[in-house]
Design a protein around this motif. Structure first.
Motif, PDB file in Angstrom:
ATOM      1  N   THR A   1     -40.867   2.828   7.111  1.00  0.00           N
ATOM      2  CA  THR A   1     -42.119   2.564   5.589  1.00  0.00           C
ATOM      3  C   THR A   1     -41.542   3.287   4.331  1.00  0.00           C
TER       4      THR A   1
ATOM      5  N   LEU B   1     -39.719  -7.262   7.133  1.00  0.00           N
ATOM      6  CA  LEU B   1     -40.954  -7.818   7.374  1.00  0.00           C
ATOM      7  C   LEU B   1     -40.758  -8.807   7.120  1.00  0.00           C
TER       8      LEU B   1
ATOM      9  N   SER C   1     -39.529  -4.209  -0.801  1.00  0.00           N
ATOM     10  CA  SER C   1     -40.416  -5.403  -0.878  1.00  0.00           C
ATOM     11  C   SER C   1     -40.078  -4.778  -2.856  1.00  0.00           C
TER      12      SER C   1
ATOM     13  N   GLU D   1     -39.042   0.105   4.495  1.00  0.00           N
ATOM     14  CA  GLU D   1     -40.446  -1.674   3.387  1.00  0.00           C
ATOM     15  C   GLU D   1     -40.430  -1.599   2.262  1.00  0.00           C
TER      16      GLU D   1
ATOM     17  N   ALA E   1     -46.565  -6.751   4.714  1.00  0.00           N
ATOM     18  CA  ALA E   1     -46.006  -6.687   3.224  1.00  0.00           C
ATOM     19  C   ALA E   1     -46.807  -7.821   2.572  1.00  0.00           C
TER      20      ALA E   1
END
Length: 372
Positions: free
Chosen positions: A284, A175, A291, A287, A263
């Motif tokens: 997902t 991202l 993060s 991500e 993000a």
């Protein structure tokens, strides 16, 4: 340029209707394939080019491959794909629907067919399910090579008689960095400092298990303390149905539609949720862990092998378990910190986009031989 492993090779990449991970994955492959010398054309519905911008990196041929069974449309799609892939040295179909049409379109030729399995058929009954099962088996057997995004998909393909099956994890493109602060995102959502934010990302489709998420949100609304706001980033066929349920039950859930600021949402979230009925290698989940956002997900498909010990896992279709586990994360700062650190560490061990593309280039080279 000399030394390109696919110099001059004509590759046709095929996909059916896709608004999520399949299109994102395919788009990430186009530039590496071009650098390897391949002459790539992408064949799929016109809407996919509008969504993913395939034509910015490769030739695009519109072919109306639908997402569901439609005999009349499928006959047209087979004819259109046969024209679009004429002269190709190799055809790579992404997903069962694309594979079904590609297998019929290349019938009578010696063009190698690669099939990537991104998703499984959802359980069910009746004639339609039986027909889909037979078509799935026939498609898998017709491919020269099956690439499976998760171990359970690979095992199923072998059981159906596939000639060559290999595990090929799909890497989510990184991202972009967040452009807004956590405080800014929360302010835009109308949240004060005390109210937790739960984020789900994914298409509004039965596979994603949002009925379970809404049932869990109803339990949060009845519990003492600040009620979490649950936001869902994504669009899809269940939007009207989910909206009616949210309104009628006055649930603390907001559908945000398709977003380009995932993000930012994940950086602002206290926890991410993935309530899916089934997933292979969820983009997902990738991500969220990258993060550092604590993740609560269902123990289905390829999710356990993807996340390891870096996420909290619950049974699918169990809103009580989902609600309790999310609450446990929200109320335990030590658990939150542990999951955040474990997620980043787990993600560091995944293959990146470059590794995924290099594996595919090697596969194409194996099937086609050296250029020239």
């Amino acid at each position: 340029m000399t030394g390109q492993p696919l110099a001059g090779r004509r590759i046709a990449e095929v996909l059916a209707t896709s608004t999520g991970g399949v299109g994102t994955h395919l788009r990430s492959l186009l530039t590496p394939l071009d650098r390897a010398g391949a002459l790539v054309r992408v064949c799929g519905p016109a809407a996919t080019d509008e969504l993913f911008g395939f034509s910015a990196a490769a030739a695009f041929r519109p072919v109306g491959i639908s997402g569901g069974l439609d005999p009349v449309a499928d006959v047209r799609a087979v004819a259109a794909l046969a024209r679009a892939t004429r002269g190709a040295d190799l055809v790579h179909a992404h997903g069962l629907r694309a594979g079904l049409v590609a297998a019929a379109a290349r019938r009578g030729t010696r063009v190698p067919l690669v099939l990537t399995l991104h998703n499984a058929l959802q359980p069910g009954g009746g004639l339609r399910t039986r027909v889909l099962g037979r078509l799935e088996a026939a498609t898998v057997r017709s491919a020269d090579l099956v690439l499976a995004a998760s171990a359970d998909l690979a095992e199923n393909a072998l059981a159906q008689g596939a000639r060559d099956v290999r595990l090929a994890p799909v890497s989510a493109p990184p991202l972009p960095p967040p452009t807004r602060s956590r405080a800014q995102v929360r302010a835009e959502l109308g949240l004060d400092d005390r109210r937790p934010l739960v984020v789900a990302v994914g298409r509004l489709h039965p596979q994603k298990g949002y009925d379970t998420l809404l049932a869990a949100a109803a339990r949060w609304a009845q519990a003492p303390g600040p009620t979490p706001l649950t936001v869902v980033a994504g669009d899809g066929p269940l939007e009207a149905e989910l909206t009616r349920r949210i309104d009628s039950e006055r649930l603390p859930v907001r559908l945000l539609g398709r977003r380009t600021d995932v993000a930012d949402l994940l950086a602002a979230a206290d926890v991410a949720v993935l309530p899916s009925v089934w997933e292979a290698r969820s983009l997902t989940a990738q991500e969220a862990l990258r993060s550092g956002t604590p993740l609560v997900a269902t123990r289905v498909g390829g999710v356990p092998e993807l996340v390891g010990e870096a996420a909290e896992l619950v049974p699918p279709g169990d809103p009580v378990a989902l609600a309790e586990r999310v609450t446990a994360v929200l109320t335990d700062p030590e658990r939150t910190a542990r999951l955040s650190a474990a997620g980043r560490a787990q993600a560091a061990g995944w293959p990146d986009e470059a590794g995924t593309a290099a594996q595919l280039v090697a596969v194409y080279r194996e099937l086609l031989g050296a250029p020239g």
